[in-house]
Structure formats: structure tokens, C-alpha cells
Motif scaffolding. Sequence first.
Motif, PDB file in Angstrom:
ATOM      1  N   ARG A  97      76.619  26.347 -10.491  1.00 37.38           N
ATOM      2  CA  ARG A  97      76.740  26.975 -11.809  1.00 37.38           C
ATOM      3  C   ARG A  97      76.710  25.925 -12.902  1.00 37.38           C
ATOM      4  NH1 ARG A  97      81.710  30.953 -12.130  1.00 37.38           N
ATOM      5  NH2 ARG A  97      80.884  31.079 -14.255  1.00 37.38           N
ATOM      6  N   HIS A  98      77.322  24.782 -12.645  1.00 43.23           N
ATOM      7  CA  HIS A  98      77.326  23.703 -13.634  1.00 43.23           C
ATOM      8  C   HIS A  98      75.906  23.223 -13.918  1.00 43.23           C
ATOM      9  CE1 HIS A  98      78.804  20.242 -15.835  1.00 43.23           C
ATOM     10  NE2 HIS A  98      78.047  19.463 -15.080  1.00 43.23           N
ATOM     11  N   HIS A  99      75.054  23.228 -12.895  1.00 45.81           N
ATOM     12  CA  HIS A  99      73.661  22.796 -13.062  1.00 45.81           C
ATOM     13  C   HIS A  99      72.720  23.975 -13.320  1.00 45.81           C
ATOM     14  CE1 HIS A  99      74.361  18.596 -12.017  1.00 45.81           C
ATOM     15  NE2 HIS A  99      75.185  19.015 -11.080  1.00 45.81           N
ATOM     16  N   ARG A 100      73.281  25.141 -13.626  1.00 49.34           N
ATOM     17  CA  ARG A 100      72.498  26.329 -13.958  1.00 49.34           C
ATOM     18  C   ARG A 100      71.559  26.744 -12.828  1.00 49.34           C
ATOM     19  NH1 ARG A 100      70.904  25.006 -20.304  1.00 49.34           N
ATOM     20  NH2 ARG A 100      73.055  24.726 -21.043  1.00 49.34           N
ATOM     21  N   GLU A 101      72.063  26.636 -11.588  1.00 53.22           N
ATOM     22  CA  GLU A 101      71.273  27.026 -10.429  1.00 53.22           C
ATOM     23  C   GLU A 101      71.942  28.155  -9.655  1.00 53.22           C
ATOM     24  OE1 GLU A 101      70.763  23.347  -8.308  1.00 53.22           O
ATOM     25  OE2 GLU A 101      68.858  22.958  -9.312  1.00 53.22           O
ATOM     26  N   ALA A 102      72.864  28.851 -10.314  1.00 57.70           N
ATOM     27  CA  ALA A 102      73.536  29.963  -9.646  1.00 57.70           C
ATOM     28  C   ALA A 102      72.563  31.049  -9.194  1.00 57.70           C
ATOM     29  CB  ALA A 102      74.616  30.543 -10.566  1.00 57.70           C
ATOM     30  N   PRO A 103      71.499  31.398  -9.979  1.00 61.33           N
ATOM     31  CA  PRO A 103      70.558  32.410  -9.474  1.00 61.33           C
ATOM     32  C   PRO A 103      69.931  32.025  -8.142  1.00 61.33           C
ATOM     33  CG  PRO A 103      70.220  32.049 -11.825  1.00 61.33           C
ATOM     34  CD  PRO A 103      71.178  31.006 -11.368  1.00 61.33           C
ATOM     35  N   ILE A 104      69.619  30.752  -7.964  1.00 62.95           N
ATOM     36  CA  ILE A 104      69.039  30.296  -6.693  1.00 62.95           C
ATOM     37  C   ILE A 104      70.029  30.544  -5.561  1.00 62.95           C
ATOM     38  CG2 ILE A 104      68.064  28.332  -5.468  1.00 62.95           C
ATOM     39  CD1 ILE A 104      67.443  27.081  -8.182  1.00 62.95           C
ATOM     40  N   TYR A 105      71.281  30.185  -5.810  1.00 60.54           N
ATOM     41  CA  TYR A 105      72.333  30.330  -4.791  1.00 60.54           C
ATOM     42  C   TYR A 105      72.490  31.793  -4.376  1.00 60.54           C
ATOM     43  CZ  TYR A 105      77.103  30.149  -2.859  1.00 60.54           C
ATOM     44  OH  TYR A 105      78.206  30.274  -2.056  1.00 60.54           O
ATOM     45  N   PHE A 106      72.669  32.668  -5.355  1.00 61.01           N
ATOM     46  CA  PHE A 106      72.956  34.066  -5.037  1.00 61.01           C
ATOM     47  C   PHE A 106      71.744  34.789  -4.444  1.00 61.01           C
ATOM     48  CE2 PHE A 106      76.439  33.397  -8.153  1.00 61.01           C
ATOM     49  CZ  PHE A 106      77.486  33.780  -7.330  1.00 61.01           C
ATOM     50  N   ILE A 107      70.545  34.462  -4.912  1.00 58.92           N
ATOM     51  CA  ILE A 107      69.353  35.111  -4.363  1.00 58.92           C
ATOM     52  C   ILE A 107      69.115  34.654  -2.925  1.00 58.92           C
ATOM     53  CG2 ILE A 107      66.833  35.225  -4.569  1.00 58.92           C
ATOM     54  CD1 ILE A 107      67.190  35.281  -7.591  1.00 58.92           C
ATOM     55  N   THR A 108      69.347  33.368  -2.656  1.00 59.81           N
ATOM     56  CA  THR A 108      69.225  32.886  -1.279  1.00 59.81           C
ATOM     57  C   THR A 108      70.258  33.558  -0.393  1.00 59.81           C
ATOM     58  OG1 THR A 108      68.487  30.726  -2.100  1.00 59.81           O
ATOM     59  CG2 THR A 108      69.202  30.843   0.184  1.00 59.81           C
ATOM     60  N   LEU A 109      71.499  33.638  -0.869  1.00 61.17           N
ATOM     61  CA  LEU A 109      72.568  34.298  -0.094  1.00 61.17           C
ATOM     62  C   LEU A 109      72.193  35.744   0.218  1.00 61.17           C
ATOM     63  CD1 LEU A 109      76.369  34.035  -0.903  1.00 61.17           C
ATOM     64  CD2 LEU A 109      75.349  36.176  -0.181  1.00 61.17           C
ATOM     65  N   ALA A 110      71.775  36.481  -0.804  1.00 61.24           N
ATOM     66  CA  ALA A 110      71.413  37.890  -0.599  1.00 61.24           C
ATOM     67  C   ALA A 110      70.216  38.019   0.338  1.00 61.24           C
ATOM     68  CB  ALA A 110      71.113  38.548  -1.942  1.00 61.24           C
ATOM     69  N   GLY A 111      69.248  37.107   0.202  1.00 62.24           N
ATOM     70  CA  GLY A 111      68.074  37.170   1.074  1.00 62.24           C
ATOM     71  C   GLY A 111      68.431  36.933   2.525  1.00 62.24           C
ATOM     72  N   VAL A 112      69.329  35.976   2.786  1.00 60.29           N
ATOM     73  CA  VAL A 112      69.743  35.701   4.167  1.00 60.29           C
ATOM     74  C   VAL A 112      70.472  36.903   4.752  1.00 60.29           C
ATOM     75  CG1 VAL A 112      71.271  34.278   5.583  1.00 60.29           C
ATOM     76  CG2 VAL A 112      69.820  33.202   3.861  1.00 60.29           C
ATOM     77  N   VAL A 113      71.335  37.530   3.971  1.00 60.17           N
ATOM     78  CA  VAL A 113      72.123  38.662   4.469  1.00 60.17           C
ATOM     79  C   VAL A 113      71.251  39.895   4.681  1.00 60.17           C
ATOM     80  CG1 VAL A 113      74.006  40.258   3.918  1.00 60.17           C
ATOM     81  CG2 VAL A 113      74.256  37.812   3.441  1.00 60.17           C
ATOM     82  N   LEU A 114      70.370  40.176   3.738  1.00 58.75           N
ATOM     83  CA  LEU A 114      69.603  41.432   3.785  1.00 58.75           C
ATOM     84  C   LEU A 114      68.294  41.313   4.539  1.00 58.75           C
ATOM     85  CD1 LEU A 114      70.147  42.592   0.088  1.00 58.75           C
ATOM     86  CD2 LEU A 114      71.420  43.293   2.123  1.00 58.75           C
ATOM     87  N   LEU A 115      67.631  40.149   4.465  1.00 60.82           N
ATOM     88  CA  LEU A 115      66.293  40.022   5.046  1.00 60.82           C
ATOM     89  C   LEU A 115      66.260  39.156   6.296  1.00 60.82           C
ATOM     90  CD1 LEU A 115      64.304  39.448   1.701  1.00 60.82           C
ATOM     91  CD2 LEU A 115      64.688  41.603   2.927  1.00 60.82           C
ATOM     92  N   GLY A 116      67.098  38.149   6.359  1.00 68.22           N
ATOM     93  CA  GLY A 116      67.047  37.204   7.471  1.00 68.22           C
ATOM     94  C   GLY A 116      67.071  35.781   6.950  1.00 68.22           C
ATOM     95  N   LEU A 117      67.328  34.846   7.849  1.00 69.23           N
ATOM     96  CA  LEU A 117      67.496  33.456   7.430  1.00 69.23           C
ATOM     97  C   LEU A 117      66.222  32.865   6.850  1.00 69.23           C
ATOM     98  CD1 LEU A 117      69.531  31.123   7.356  1.00 69.23           C
ATOM     99  CD2 LEU A 117      68.589  30.359   9.525  1.00 69.23           C
ATOM    100  N   GLY A 118      65.108  32.963   7.582  1.00 67.89           N
ATOM    101  CA  GLY A 118      63.862  32.377   7.100  1.00 67.89           C
ATOM    102  C   GLY A 118      63.400  33.002   5.798  1.00 67.89           C
ATOM    103  N   GLU A 119      63.464  34.333   5.734  1.00 65.98           N
ATOM    104  CA  GLU A 119      63.033  35.012   4.508  1.00 65.98           C
ATOM    105  C   GLU A 119      63.923  34.646   3.322  1.00 65.98           C
ATOM    106  OE1 GLU A 119      63.606  36.303   7.376  1.00 65.98           O
ATOM    107  OE2 GLU A 119      61.907  37.533   8.068  1.00 65.98           O
ATOM    108  N   GLY A 120      65.235  34.565   3.569  1.00 69.76           N
ATOM    109  CA  GLY A 120      66.151  34.219   2.490  1.00 69.76           C
ATOM    110  C   GLY A 120      65.922  32.818   1.966  1.00 69.76           C
ATOM    111  N   VAL A 121      65.676  31.864   2.875  1.00 70.61           N
ATOM    112  CA  VAL A 121      65.425  30.485   2.443  1.00 70.61           C
ATOM    113  C   VAL A 121      64.125  30.404   1.659  1.00 70.61           C
ATOM    114  CG1 VAL A 121      64.900  28.157   3.268  1.00 70.61           C
ATOM    115  CG2 VAL A 121      66.796  29.439   4.274  1.00 70.61           C
ATOM    116  N   LEU A 122      63.078  31.049   2.141  1.00 73.18           N
ATOM    117  CA  LEU A 122      61.805  31.026   1.405  1.00 73.18           C
ATOM    118  C   LEU A 122      61.956  31.681   0.032  1.00 73.18           C
ATOM    119  CD1 LEU A 122      59.239  31.922   4.221  1.00 73.18           C
ATOM    120  CD2 LEU A 122      59.614  29.695   3.139  1.00 73.18           C
ATOM    121  N   LEU A 123      62.737  32.745  -0.043  1.00 73.80           N
ATOM    122  CA  LEU A 123      62.984  33.391  -1.332  1.00 73.80           C
ATOM    123  C   LEU A 123      63.714  32.444  -2.277  1.00 73.80           C
ATOM    124  CD1 LEU A 123      62.672  36.055  -2.880  1.00 73.80           C
ATOM    125  CD2 LEU A 123      64.893  36.763  -1.943  1.00 73.80           C
ATOM    126  N   GLY A 124      64.722  31.742  -1.744  1.00 71.30           N
ATOM    127  CA  GLY A 124      65.457  30.789  -2.571  1.00 71.30           C
ATOM    128  C   GLY A 124      64.596  29.646  -3.046  1.00 71.30           C
TER     129      GLY A 124
END
Length: 767
Positions: free
Chosen positions: A366-393
Amino acid sequence: MTIRTPDVSNLRCDLPASFVVFLVAIPLSLGIAVASGAPLAAGLIAAIVGGIIAGAVGGSPLMVSGPAAGLTIIVASLVQTYGWRATCAITFLAGLLQLALGAGKVARTALAVSPAVVHGMLAGVGVVLILAQIHVVLGGSPQHSAVANLQELPGQLVGSHSHAVMIGVLTVAVLLAWDRLPGRTSDGNVLRWVPAPLPAVVVATLAAWWLGWDVPRVDLPDSLLDGWQPLALPEGTLPGLVGAVVSVAVVAGVESLLCSVAIDRRRPEGVPSSDLDRELMGQGAANTVSGLLGGLPIAGVMVRSTANVEAGARSRASAVLHGGWVLVLALLCGPVIELVPLSALAGLLVVMGVKMLDTTRLRDVRHHREAPIYFITLAGVVLLGLGEGVLLGIGVAAWLALRRLARLSVEVEEGPGPWHVVVTGSLTFLAVPRLLRVLQQVPPGKTVDVDLHVDFMDHAAFEALHDWRVAYQRLGGRVDIDETHESWYERAVTGEMSPARKSPLPVRWWAPWANRRRQVSTNEPDASGMSPSDLLLAGVREYHDSTARLVRPIMAELAFQQTPEHLFITCVDSRVVPNIITASGPGDLFILRNVGNLVPRFDSRLHDDSVAATIEYATNVLNINTITVCGHSNCGAMAGLLAGGSEIEHLPGLSRWLRHGNHSLARFLDTPPGESGEDPDGELSPLSRLCRINVMQQLDNLLTYPWLRRRVEAGKVELTGLFLELETAQVHILDPTAGRFVTVPSQVPDQAEEGTPGPGTAVPDRH
């Protein structure tokens, strides 16, 4: 790739550290095997191979490798899709790929992945791990996906009242309470070295055995390799198989390299830094062997590595020995391990998953303004899978990087004289519409100063700016373009497109306030009409606007510890700026400034502890091994000494302080012009000679401190003399052999002759 023999002298530290790591590794390895849907023996095999193989041949001396929680989703998916034997073959092939990548020296490219993606991935794995293992804690079975686990959780909570639930809850309770025991973190408490997972699993196991509860338990084969079969080629499409191999190799490799970098920052003094390419090859070798023997994929593990460092490990022997302890336990203590309830391991994994949701990492991103990357990767891993979530991030990180690269600030300042247009950022074709829209606000017939603070200008942006300039001047106006960082526009106009020389620091960082016509980056008025306090605040604002963002990562790293290389003693004269003349930055110099760069002698009648306190702290606490005394020309303190103190009689404090310079004055009087090595031709003025002699005398004064003299004579501390000639802005270094200051060599000599002091090294009793 060579295997280095551990230093036997380190074994007294490595042996107990290896046992601590072994205690951590056993429950975690079994729990990760359960979460991955693999045979329990596979977790022990991976721990053994990771410790012995990766520990022996890897490039990170203190990192511990083994089955990693971050790979559980991948492995569980592979087991469900291809079966266990085929998963072992994928691990084997992933190891070969890691060996090839390590041999190709590409390890550092893995660090180009945004940490926000990595931390988001680990947090997503933590969420999936919690949702899956909480079902086991509650006496049920995990579903095929995180979403399904979440949907089934309410029913599981309502209908679960078995003994397995109580065992899992007991395990979690012990894990949470262990680190809060009074005095556990103190150095003298033996519990400090007992990791929380061990007592949690032991208490849960003893409770189940004592109460006679019939709960599912660990089921090990008679032998680790019992039932071993040759690897089976996975059945599936070629793209799917390649993707599986690459995902295991890359995720395990990146996690290992990031862990290696993190442990490097915590390594004790004397332990070498990591060789990342060698570490990647070590991980490849371990995964190849683990896949061949039927073990889980292997990666560097932060929990075990941190425990290794905190337990006092000094070399790779600790990791290797920990693998040996796991092997001994697996061979000799199988019946004991089989008493462990599976719900206890599931409770352990639930807590591990919670720890993977590291809130401190979230604050960093959050300090480096990268919170969207963090949360989108987290959501992608949970909802889509590890590989898909990482590629999304990674995709989101790339998109944000492109936005930042295209960020541009264009401001128009109307004044009584010329109009000012300030352009800051990257001037690319994306910014051309905005640039032209702002330039059109300037009325015709004016004198326009265009200040370009740009780090890049492409051809489209140059053409737009140049065409506007030509058209504006054709209508009677005048346009002056000033480039403060790089000459992108000038080089495009002249056709000289050789690589531009970059200025590594913000514009005018070295210039005095009086030389600044106006504050471009902060829109301040001319400096000529500002009060001293206004100038100071304007400087602070310019620092915030242009410099703070550059030094913030460095300052954040230095915030809790300083490790300067040199103690730098110099004059308070405002013209002497140590960080400029040594090209040093924050954390490099421990600076002591006083009038005349004087060092009171140890036996001085005029008592003064300020200098001695600084020297003591620098050498005894900061372990600085170089002390530099830097004088300068036209020193007012030396001029006062030459005048006999008559000019400063009205300043009693300064008069008393300058008495510490009497030894320099006496040495000056004892050395007539033309008889010193510093001034063989007698061309220097008396003040210039005294300024130089004063540096030599202060180096001798340092040697009057007995404890410091002993360190110098033992070669533990080096004394250096420097002299700044203000008229030429040149720095000279003292050659103690010749007794004079010489030009600083253009490069450091390859090797000084043994036993011969180099320039700048003080020789005891030189005078």
C-alpha cells in the motif's frame, strides 16, 4: 557446480541450529503432504532431499529448503489431474528445467516479478489452505476448490462435534499461546529454542492417546521408499504438461530466490551472500532427486530459514544436518509419527495459512501504491487457481507500470516577464495531446521558457514540441527550451542520437541557494526575494518533490540500523560538504564536525568529551575501521591561530576551543617554509601550510588515545588524511611516507606491497 565442505569451526553453532530446524520441519512436512493430497512419506522425502541436496549444493548458505506451503495448490491440482506417479515425473522435469535456468544465469530475472504479485500469491495460497484444512479440523474432507470449500463451510460448522474437532482446536490454541508464554523470547529461557509447531503437535497427540479418542492418524509405509515405482509419463495434452512443469519450476524457483534474498538481509556478519544462479541449480538438483524418489516439489521455505538464522546457524551445514535428522527420525521413529492425529496437522496448516496473510506485507505494498496488484493476485489465486492468479497479477503490475511511465505533468506559469511551461515525467506519444492542449493556452507573441524535466522523450513527442515551437516563433513569439536532466530535445534537433548521459540525482542538488534563479519543481518565486527561513523551507519542499522518493527505499532500510563505513572528522565550514566530496550517501559516513577539525589530545588539560565520545562509539559500537580527518584551505580557525587569538578575544568559548590547535601551531613554527615535504619549494602561504599541517597533527592526536593506538598498530583501524582545496574543488590525500598531500589516484592500485602503508595511512609517531 561444486559442493563445499563445511567449516568444522562452525559446527558448534550449526549443530543446535539444525536440531531446531528439524523440529520445525517434521510437522510442517507432514502437514503439507496432507494438504497436497500426496502420500505422507512424500513430505518427509522432500524434507530430507531439500535439506541434504539443496543445502549442500545451493547458493544460499543459511536458507533451508523442503516442501513449501506455497506449492500445495499446484501439487493438489496435479495429483487430482494426473495422479501421484505422474506428479513425481512433473517434479523431476521441473528440476531439470531449474537446472537449465540456473546454468543459463537467469536467476536474477525472476526478481523482476513485482513483490506485490508474490505476496498476493502467498496470501491467496494462505486463504485456500485455510478453507481446505478447516474442513479437516472439523472432521470433514476438503472440496475440489476454494469456492466450494467456502460454500460447504457453514454446514460443516453446524454439524461437526467429533473428537477430531477438539484435537484441531487444541492444536491451534497451543500454537497461538506458545509465543505468548512469559519470558519465552528471553535469551536465557530454554523454551526460546523450541518452535511452536512441535509442542502443539505433541500436546494434541498426547491428548488423543491419553483420552483414547479414535481419530484419523498419520499412516506411514514401513519404509520411505516402500511401494516406490518408476515415474509415469503424465497423460494429457502437451501444452497442459508443459504448463505444469513450468509452473512448478517457476513458482518454486521464484519463491526460493525471494526467500534467499530475504535471508541475506538477516545473515550474521561473516556469512557470505547468496549466489542466486547457484541456488537455482541447487533447487533444480533437489527437485530432480525428490521427483525421482517420490517426494513433493521443493522450494526455499521462509519459516524454516528464519528459524535457522535465529537459532544461530553459521553455514550450510545446519541445513544439511537438519535433513539428516529427518532421515534418522523417518527410519527409526515411524511408530511415534503414526500416533499424530491428522486434525492436528490440519490445525497447524490453518495457522500457517493465517500467517501467510502477512499484514506487514500489505502495508508495504500500500505504501508503494501496489495494493491493487496484491488484492487482484490474491483473488485470482482463490477464485481461478494459482497459475491464473499469478498471470493476472503480473498483467495488472505491467499495466500499472505502463501508466506510471506515461505519467506527465505539464504546468503553465504566467509572470510579468516570460511565460514558463514546466514539463515533468516521461514525454511519449501518449502525452502529446495533453502537451499540445496546455501549450495552446500560451497567447501568441510572448517569450516562453519551456523547462523539460523529462527522463525520456520519444520521436512523436519531439515532433509535436518542435512543430509547435517553429509555428509559435513564426507568429512573432520566442521559445527557449531548457533541459535540466538530459538533452533529449537538443540531441533530436542536432541529429546526435548517441546515448544520453543520465544525471543520477535531482537537478541542482549540489548548488547553493544563491545560485538558483527559481524553484522549478515547486513553483517557488525567485530566490533573490526570499528570507533565509523561506529559502530553507523551499529547499525542504524541493527535497520532498524531487529527492525524497529516490532515497526513501534506502532510508527505510537504514531506519532501524546504521552501518557506516567511515568516521569522517572535518570542519564546520559551510563550504565543506562531506557527502559531495566523497560521493557518499545516507548511511556511509559517521560525521564529526567542529571548528578547525580538531581532535583534543588524550592528556589535554582542557577537558572535552564530545570528540572522544564520538570516536569511542564509532569504533566500539559501530565497528568502524577507518577514521578520516579532512581539512580545507582558507580555514578561519587556522587564521585565528596564526593571529594569536587577537581577533577572537571577544569570543571566549571559541578562544578556549582553539587552544586544542596549539600543537598544530607549534608544529608549524618548528617547520620553516621549504623544509617540509608538504611545501618543498616554499611557495605556499603561511595559512595554507598551517591548514595542511593541522590535518597531520590531528592524526597524531588520535594516536594519543591508548585504546585507539593499539587498534591502529594491530591493523584494525586505519587513519587517513584528506585536504580540500576550495579554490579548485580538488581533494588531496595524505601520503604519510612523503609527509605531503598528493593527488587522489584515478583508480585504486591492484595491490599495495605487503608491509608498506598506502597513501592516507597514519604512521605512529610520525612527528
